[in-house]
Design an enzyme around this catalytic site. Structure first.
Site, mmCIF file in Angstrom:
data_model
loop_
_atom_site.group_PDB
_atom_site.id
_atom_site.type_symbol
_atom_site.label_atom_id
_atom_site.label_comp_id
_atom_site.label_asym_id
_atom_site.label_seq_id
_atom_site.Cartn_x
_atom_site.Cartn_y
_atom_site.Cartn_z
ATOM 1 N N HIS A 348 -11.864 1.903 -8.745
ATOM 2 C CA HIS A 348 -11.522 0.492 -8.971
ATOM 3 C C HIS A 348 -12.137 -0.426 -7.899
ATOM 4 O O HIS A 348 -12.808 -1.401 -8.218
ATOM 5 C CB HIS A 348 -10.002 0.285 -8.990
ATOM 6 C CG HIS A 348 -9.292 1.109 -10.027
ATOM 7 N ND1 HIS A 348 -9.871 1.486 -11.204
ATOM 8 C CD2 HIS A 348 -8.027 1.612 -10.061
ATOM 9 C CE1 HIS A 348 -9.000 2.188 -11.926
ATOM 10 N NE2 HIS A 348 -7.875 2.274 -11.243
ATOM 11 N N ARG A 576 4.069 -2.835 5.474
ATOM 12 C CA ARG A 576 2.696 -3.317 5.273
ATOM 13 C C ARG A 576 1.650 -2.238 5.501
ATOM 14 O O ARG A 576 0.461 -2.533 5.534
ATOM 15 C CB ARG A 576 2.426 -4.477 6.236
ATOM 16 C CG ARG A 576 3.146 -5.724 5.825
ATOM 17 C CD ARG A 576 3.068 -6.785 6.895
ATOM 18 N NE ARG A 576 3.748 -7.960 6.418
ATOM 19 C CZ ARG A 576 3.190 -8.919 5.693
ATOM 20 N NH1 ARG A 576 1.917 -8.836 5.393
ATOM 21 N NH2 ARG A 576 3.878 -9.943 5.287
HETATM 22 C C1 BG6 Z 1 -4.614 3.702 -12.071
HETATM 23 C C2 BG6 Z 1 -4.119 4.578 -10.955
HETATM 24 O O1 BG6 Z 1 -5.972 3.916 -12.282
HETATM 25 O O2 BG6 Z 1 -4.405 2.344 -11.727
HETATM 26 C C3 BG6 Z 1 -2.667 4.291 -10.663
HETATM 27 O O3 BG6 Z 1 -4.272 5.932 -11.333
HETATM 28 C C4 BG6 Z 1 -2.428 2.835 -10.418
HETATM 29 O O4 BG6 Z 1 -2.245 5.042 -9.530
HETATM 30 C C5 BG6 Z 1 -3.032 2.010 -11.531
HETATM 31 O O5 BG6 Z 1 -1.026 2.616 -10.351
HETATM 32 C C6 BG6 Z 1 -2.959 0.544 -11.202
HETATM 33 O O6 BG6 Z 1 -3.360 -0.202 -12.311
HETATM 34 P P1 BG6 Z 1 -2.803 -1.667 -12.525
HETATM 35 O O7 BG6 Z 1 -3.581 -2.172 -13.668
HETATM 36 O O8 BG6 Z 1 -1.352 -1.541 -12.803
HETATM 37 O O9 BG6 Z 1 -3.051 -2.409 -11.257
#
Ligand code: BG6
Ligand code: NDP
Length: 598
Positions: A348, A576
């Site tokens: 991400h 934090r």
């Molecule tokens: C996923 C992760 O890809 O993204 C999770 O595996 C995480 O651990 C999630 O909680 C977060 O996605 P969003 O869209 O809720 O910020």
């Protein structure tokens, strides 16, 4: 006769009437004869690439690997709709116009799209995929002829699946008008088939059922692998051998994790490519489907004021921050094998970084954009252990409530060293970004939930107002914040004078707050990505060379962390995060923006 096809999606109409935004998903279909239909599309719903494709019911003509029938034809210069499309002038027809057009031109030979959610009984399917599909249906974004199948081992009837889907309708649509009525219509299009993931026979049964719904039309099939990675290959093998489309395209959406290091990722890609071509594989990173991540390129490439500043000359550092105010409860088994670096940073945050830092692509075409992203990833300096801080949350009691430690989860070993928090300083060794720290921070069980990009600019040289800022000039620098979630916003911190006769300076925000500016809710990332996959738009999906480059960056560091058994810095649940993150930033003269600005 020109008509709008059923793939028109009203949700992407440009909002302000003055906008020059292209006609989103407008597909203009021109019948050539009773056997053929030429569809002039804008490439995808949001881009004006003026692609022209011929869908032939005789199946003659060129086909891409994924089975889509396409060819390029010369633009029809005198054709007004096409000219308008080319010029970006075609306004989006209202949804009513679209519906009218559809009702008088429902073509019995319209191709069908069947979407099979593999792992339909699971968490992601319930939480995200079915609600996103329903939202697309509600917004008239799905093709006229579509069927949804759930596939998993659990024994369920169609009615059970429908019951499950209706109960887990947590999407943004649930408070909208006619929701119940639309839901009923949607559920009638949902079916279930129980089968094993490694059984070609069970997939062949699914194939039979799909064929019954497709009724001999050109059939396009999308499989969404919403299952754990250890069964990806079996499912792809069986789906491709027994249930791929005979006369249309077949595409597969693959959920993360795409391996856990360079070797396993390469092995997964190799195995997938035994059964699929690269352009059939849609590797999903749902952060790329988030509205503000989509907006990043618009912000940068269509505003004169930003692009000239987008380099080491004016930018002091960039921060990519992800935090969640809950732990890994319920997903401990998965998480312990991956950790926060693989779960969030390697995909991400790195994807956002690549989009942020890429050079201007030749066009908005998927390949042009992904080419530029790969170049960024391949220009990154190898990550050093001293540029990384890892943490793990421990139990904490607050207001009489005790929050668990990561290792309190029964599926996590007591001595687990898996990081639930990480901060890193990364560098891109190219001319644009030489020496600019890109700081990443990602953590679970922190004090808030947020994802944002912060761009801190250099201080103004020879600032006439220096004396008003004291000795710390960096405190007075401009900062651009792109708040991806929650409460989406883009704001720019500027210095201004406090009104009055004196000369006191203040810091204020020029603020684009989405909720205040736009009344329409923001679609969920999964809606955008599912629609893209149906439309064959690959721009927001990860190409295999991007994936290789991302793993090449993180794998050596992950190995070192694991081999040296680096002990994470423990931080209380709801805090934090580790103080080490501040030292890491300070090493590069950086202050985390989220510490100051809530
Ligand atoms: C996923 C992760 O890809 O993204 C999770 O595996 C995480 O651990 C999630 O909680 C977060 O996605 P969003 O869209 O809720 O910020
Ligand atoms: P689940 O663990 O809920 O699994 C989905 C389904 O797969 C289950 O309902 C089960 O169906 C089947 N299944 C589970 N384990 C096995 C197994 N060991 N062998 C065979 N079948 C199994 O996964 P999620 O729905 O949470 O996630 C699906 C995919 O999406 C995963 O790759 C995950 O990493 C990814 N993902 C999930 C997110 C989330 O928020 N949940 C977020 C981002 C990505 P049945 O028993 O009926 O066959």
């Amino acid at each position: 006769m020109a008509t709008l096809s059923s793939t028109h999606c009203r949700s992407y109409s440009p909002l302000p009437s003055s906008s020059y935004a292209p006609s989103s998903s407008s597909y203009l279909c021109f019948k050539l004869g009773h056997r053929q239909r030429v569809s002039v599309s804008s490439g995808s719903k949001r881009f004006l690439q003026a692609k022209v494709s011929i869908q032939s019911h005789t199946n003659s003509g060129g086909r891409t690997h994924d089975g889509a029938v396409t060819t390029t034809v010369a633009p029809i210069e005198n054709d007004i709709p096409f000219k308008k499309l080319k010029d970006g002038l075609l306004s989006v027809s209202s949804s009513d116009e679209c519906k009218d057009a559809m009702t008088f031109d429902i073509n019995e030979n319209e191709p069908t799209v069947s979407i099979t959610v593999v792992g339909a009984s699971g968490d992601l399917a319930k939480k995200k995929i079915f609600p996103a599909l329903f939202a697309l249906y509600y917004e008239d974004c799905l093709p006229q002829q579509f069927t949804i199948y759930g596939y998993a081992r659990s024994k369920m009837t169609d009615a059970d699946l429908r019951n499950m889907v209706s109960k887990t309708l947590t999407c943004r649509i649930d408070k909208r008008e006619n929701c119940t009525e639309k839901m009923e219509q949607f559920l009638k299009k949902c079916f279930y088939h129980s089968g094993q993931y490694d059984s070609p026979e069970n997939f062949a049964e699914l194939d039979q059922k799909l064929k019954e719904h497709e009724g001999g039309r050109v059939s396009n099939r999308l499989f969404y692998l919403s299952i754990p990675p250890n069964i990806f290959i079996d499912s792809v093998r069986c789906a491709s051998l027994s249930a791929s489309s005979g006369n249309g395209w077949t595409r597969v959406i693959v959920e993360k994790p795409f391996g856990r290091d360079s070797e396993s990722s390469a092995a997964l890609t190799k195995a997938l490519k035994q059964y699929l071509e690269e352009d059939q594989i849609f590797r999903i990173d749902h952060y790329l489907g988030k509205e503000l991540v989509e907006n990043l390129s618009v912000l940068r490439f269509s505003n004169l004021i930003f692009e000239p500043l987008w380099s080491r000359q004016y930018i002091r550092n960039v921060q990519l921050i992800f935090s969640e105010d809950f732990g890994t409860e319920g997903r401990g088994g998965y998480f312990d094998n991956y950790g926060i670096i693989r779960d969030i940073m390697q995909n991400h945050l790195l994807q956002i970084l690549a989009l942020f830092a890429m050079e201007t692509p030749v066009s908005l075409d998927a390949e042009d954009i992904r080419n530029e992203k790969v170049k960024v990833l391949r220009s990154m300096r190898p990550l050093q252990l001293e540029n990384m801080v890892v943490g793990q949350y421990k139990s904490h009691t607050k207001g009489g409530v005790t929050y668990p430690a990561y290792t309190d989860d029964k599926t996590v070993p007591d001595d687990s060293l898996t990081p639930t928090f990480a901060a890193a300083a990364l560098f891109i060794d190219n001319a644009r970004w030489d020496g600019v720290p890109f700081l990443m921070k990602a953590g679970k069980a922190l004090h808030n939930k947020r994802a944002e990009i912060r761009v801190q600019f250099r201080h103004v040289p020879g600032n006439l107002y220096n004396q008003n800022f004291g000795t710390d000039l960096d405190r007075a620098t401009n900062e651009l914040v792109i708040r991806v979630q929650p409460d989406e916003a883009i704001y720019l911190k500027i210095n201004n004078k406090v009104p009055g006769l004196g000369m006191r300076l203040d810091r204020s925000n020029l603020n684009l707050h989405y909720a205040a500016r736009y009344s329409k809710e923001i679609p969920d990332a999964y809606e955008r990505l599912l629609l893209d996959a149906v439309e064959g738009e690959r721009r927001l999906f990860i190409r295999s060379d991007e994936l290789d480059a991302a793993w090449a960056l993180f794998t050596p560091l992950l190995k070192e962390l694991e081999e040296k058994k680096i002990i994470p810095e423990y931080y209380p649940y709801g805090s934090r995060g580790p103080v080490g993150a501040h030292y890491l930033a300070a090493k590069y003269n950086v202050r985390w923006g989220d510490g100051v600005d809530q």
